[in-house]
Design a protein around this motif. Structure first.
Motif, PDB file in Angstrom:
ATOM      1  N   PHE A 190      20.348  -1.460  41.383  1.00 22.94           N
ATOM      2  CA  PHE A 190      21.768  -1.562  41.722  1.00 22.94           C
ATOM      3  C   PHE A 190      22.018  -2.020  43.154  1.00 22.94           C
ATOM      4  N   SER A 191      21.051  -2.673  43.801  1.00 20.04           N
ATOM      5  CA  SER A 191      21.259  -3.114  45.171  1.00 20.04           C
ATOM      6  C   SER A 191      21.502  -4.613  45.271  1.00 20.04           C
ATOM      7  N   GLY A 192      21.331  -5.337  44.193  1.00 15.47           N
ATOM      8  CA  GLY A 192      21.509  -6.783  44.232  1.00 15.47           C
ATOM      9  C   GLY A 192      22.913  -7.191  43.840  1.00 15.47           C
ATOM     10  N   ASP A 193      23.048  -8.450  43.480  1.00 22.68           N
ATOM     11  CA  ASP A 193      24.339  -8.958  43.040  1.00 22.68           C
ATOM     12  C   ASP A 193      24.777  -8.220  41.778  1.00 22.68           C
ATOM     13  N   VAL A 194      26.076  -8.013  41.669  1.00 25.46           N
ATOM     14  CA  VAL A 194      26.615  -7.286  40.536  1.00 25.46           C
ATOM     15  C   VAL A 194      27.535  -8.212  39.748  1.00 25.46           C
ATOM     16  N   VAL A 195      27.318  -8.265  38.460  1.00 25.17           N
ATOM     17  CA  VAL A 195      28.201  -9.005  37.565  1.00 25.17           C
ATOM     18  C   VAL A 195      28.794  -7.976  36.622  1.00 25.17           C
ATOM     19  N   GLN A 196      30.133  -7.944  36.589  1.00 26.25           N
ATOM     20  CA  GLN A 196      30.792  -6.920  35.792  1.00 26.25           C
ATOM     21  C   GLN A 196      31.949  -7.539  35.030  1.00 26.25           C
ATOM     22  N   ASP A 197      32.054  -7.217  33.760  1.00 21.76           N
ATOM     23  CA  ASP A 197      33.176  -7.647  32.948  1.00 21.76           C
ATOM     24  C   ASP A 197      34.297  -6.634  33.146  1.00 21.76           C
ATOM     25  N   ILE A 198      35.426  -7.078  33.682  1.00 24.28           N
ATOM     26  CA  ILE A 198      36.514  -6.171  34.017  1.00 24.28           C
ATOM     27  C   ILE A 198      37.421  -5.912  32.819  1.00 24.28           C
ATOM     28  N   ALA A 199      37.417  -6.788  31.833  1.00 22.73           N
ATOM     29  CA  ALA A 199      38.300  -6.621  30.675  1.00 22.73           C
ATOM     30  C   ALA A 199      37.984  -5.303  29.965  1.00 22.73           C
ATOM     31  N   PRO A 200      39.003  -4.473  29.770  1.00 17.83           N
ATOM     32  CA  PRO A 200      38.738  -3.190  29.122  1.00 17.83           C
ATOM     33  C   PRO A 200      38.403  -3.355  27.642  1.00 17.83           C
TER      34      PRO A 200
END
Length: 132
Positions: free
Chosen positions: A16-26
């Motif tokens: 969890f220290s690198g780039d983060v890709v997250q889908d924000i759509a619930p």
């Protein structure tokens, strides 16, 4: 090109220290999947909700009920009070909708004014596309 000290500065990537890709759509599928079988079919409920939200369905029911009960003769004071409360609730909901419509109109006007000031050509092209 590597800096002269590259062997003294290794890059360590902890979890969890690198780039983060997250889908924000619930993801709301869990809501319809949680409907117990005896209460209905979750997939059917989802499709009905996509057709008309619960608020839209209740709004139509309220409008019809108030229209049919406008001239009703209530047998009890309790029934008359509940009718009055429903009318008040419908009026408050309509007031919220009117404020939202006014806010939307004000936001649209502000956006058009800004577009007219900053990009007159785009403003003219937009106004030509919109109906009068």
């Amino acid at each position: 090109m590597f800096p002269w000290f590259w062997w003294w500065a290794p890059q360590v990537r902890w979890p969890f220290s690198g780039d983060v890709v997250q889908d924000i759509a619930p993801d709301t599928r869990w809501f319809f999947g949680a409907i117990p079988p005896q209460a209905g079919v979750g997939e059917v409920e989802r499709k009905v909700f996509e057709t008309a939200s619960y608020g839209r369905q209740l709004g139509l029911i309220t409008e019809v009920l108030l229209a049919l009960s406008e001239d009703a003769q209530w047998k009890t004071a309790e029934a008359a009070d509940k009718h009055r409360r429903l009318k008040e609730l419908a009026a408050r909901i309509e007031a919220v909708k009117q404020v939202h419509k006014a806010d939307l109109a004000e936001a649209a006007e502000a956006a058009l004014r800004k577009l007219h000031e900053e990009q007159p050509g785009a403003y003219k092209a937009l106004m030509a596309r919109l109906p009068a």
